[in-house]
Motif scaffolding. Structure first.
Motif, mmCIF file in Angstrom:
data_model
loop_
_atom_site.group_PDB
_atom_site.id
_atom_site.type_symbol
_atom_site.label_atom_id
_atom_site.label_comp_id
_atom_site.label_asym_id
_atom_site.label_seq_id
_atom_site.Cartn_x
_atom_site.Cartn_y
_atom_site.Cartn_z
ATOM 1 N N GLY A 52 -6.545 0.135 3.282
ATOM 2 C CA GLY A 52 -5.092 -0.472 3.018
ATOM 3 C C GLY A 52 -4.112 0.690 2.448
ATOM 4 N N GLY A 53 -3.013 0.781 2.644
ATOM 5 C CA GLY A 53 -2.126 1.543 2.099
ATOM 6 C C GLY A 53 -1.052 1.019 1.295
ATOM 7 N N GLU B 162 2.056 0.811 2.283
ATOM 8 C CA GLU B 162 2.882 0.110 2.803
ATOM 9 C C GLU B 162 2.281 -1.082 3.475
ATOM 10 N N ALA B 163 0.898 -1.278 3.904
ATOM 11 C CA ALA B 163 0.593 -2.529 4.235
ATOM 12 C C ALA B 163 -1.109 -2.749 3.671
ATOM 13 N N ALA C 274 -4.779 -4.048 2.788
ATOM 14 C CA ALA C 274 -5.616 -4.664 3.449
ATOM 15 C C ALA C 274 -6.225 -5.737 2.849
ATOM 16 N N CYS D 159 -9.455 -8.468 6.620
ATOM 17 C CA CYS D 159 -9.299 -7.258 7.402
ATOM 18 C C CYS D 159 -10.261 -6.446 7.330
ATOM 19 N N VAL E 65 -12.820 -5.013 10.409
ATOM 20 C CA VAL E 65 -12.900 -3.541 10.695
ATOM 21 C C VAL E 65 -14.257 -3.076 10.457
ATOM 22 N N LYS F 230 -9.433 3.990 9.784
ATOM 23 C CA LYS F 230 -8.089 3.596 9.340
ATOM 24 C C LYS F 230 -7.925 2.291 10.360
ATOM 25 N N TYR F 231 -6.999 1.595 9.988
ATOM 26 C CA TYR F 231 -6.649 0.386 10.861
ATOM 27 C C TYR F 231 -5.306 0.543 11.246
ATOM 28 N N THR F 232 -4.806 -0.065 12.144
ATOM 29 C CA THR F 232 -3.288 -0.334 12.498
ATOM 30 C C THR F 232 -3.133 -1.751 12.891
ATOM 31 N N LYS F 233 -1.937 -2.201 12.280
ATOM 32 C CA LYS F 233 -1.502 -3.671 12.515
ATOM 33 C C LYS F 233 -0.917 -3.614 13.653
ATOM 34 N N ASP F 234 -1.425 -4.514 14.720
ATOM 35 C CA ASP F 234 -0.631 -4.733 16.122
ATOM 36 C C ASP F 234 0.279 -5.720 15.927
#
Length: 72
Positions: free
Chosen positions: A15-16, A18-19, A21, A25, A29, A68-72
Motif C-alpha cells: 500500500g501507499g 494514498e491507498a 492495502a 488485497c 496480489v 505494486k497494485y493499482t485499484k481499478d
C-alpha cells in the motif's frame, strides 16, 4: 503462516500513503503473482535445485518493492 517477511510489513510495502492495502488485497496480489510464477515454472519444466514455493517468491517480490497494485 508467513513469518519472514511479516504480513504487516508486506501490507505496508504494497500500500501507499494514498491507498493503504488490506490483508485481502495482499492475499489477492500474492496469489496472482504466485500463479504467474507457477505457470512460468511449469512451462520451463521441473528444476530440482529450486526449493522455494511460489507464494514465498511472490511475498519476497512484494517485500522488495517489485510488485505494486493499482485499484481499478
Amino acid at each position: 503462516m508467513i513469518n519472514n517477511p511479516s504480513v504487516d510489513m508486506l501490507i505496508d510495502k504494497l500500500g501507499g500513503d494514498e491507498a493503504p492495502a488490506s490483508r485481502y488485497c495482499l492475499c489477492v496480489v500474492a496469489a496472482k503473482r504466485a500463479r504467474q510464477i507457477l505457470e512460468h515454472h511449469m512451462a520451463q519444466g521441473p528444476n530440482p535445485n529450486e526449493y522455494l514455493k511460489e507464494i514465498s517468491v511472490a511475498c519476497r517480490e512484494i517485500a522488495d518493492g517489485k510488485i505494486k497494485y493499482t485499484k481499478d
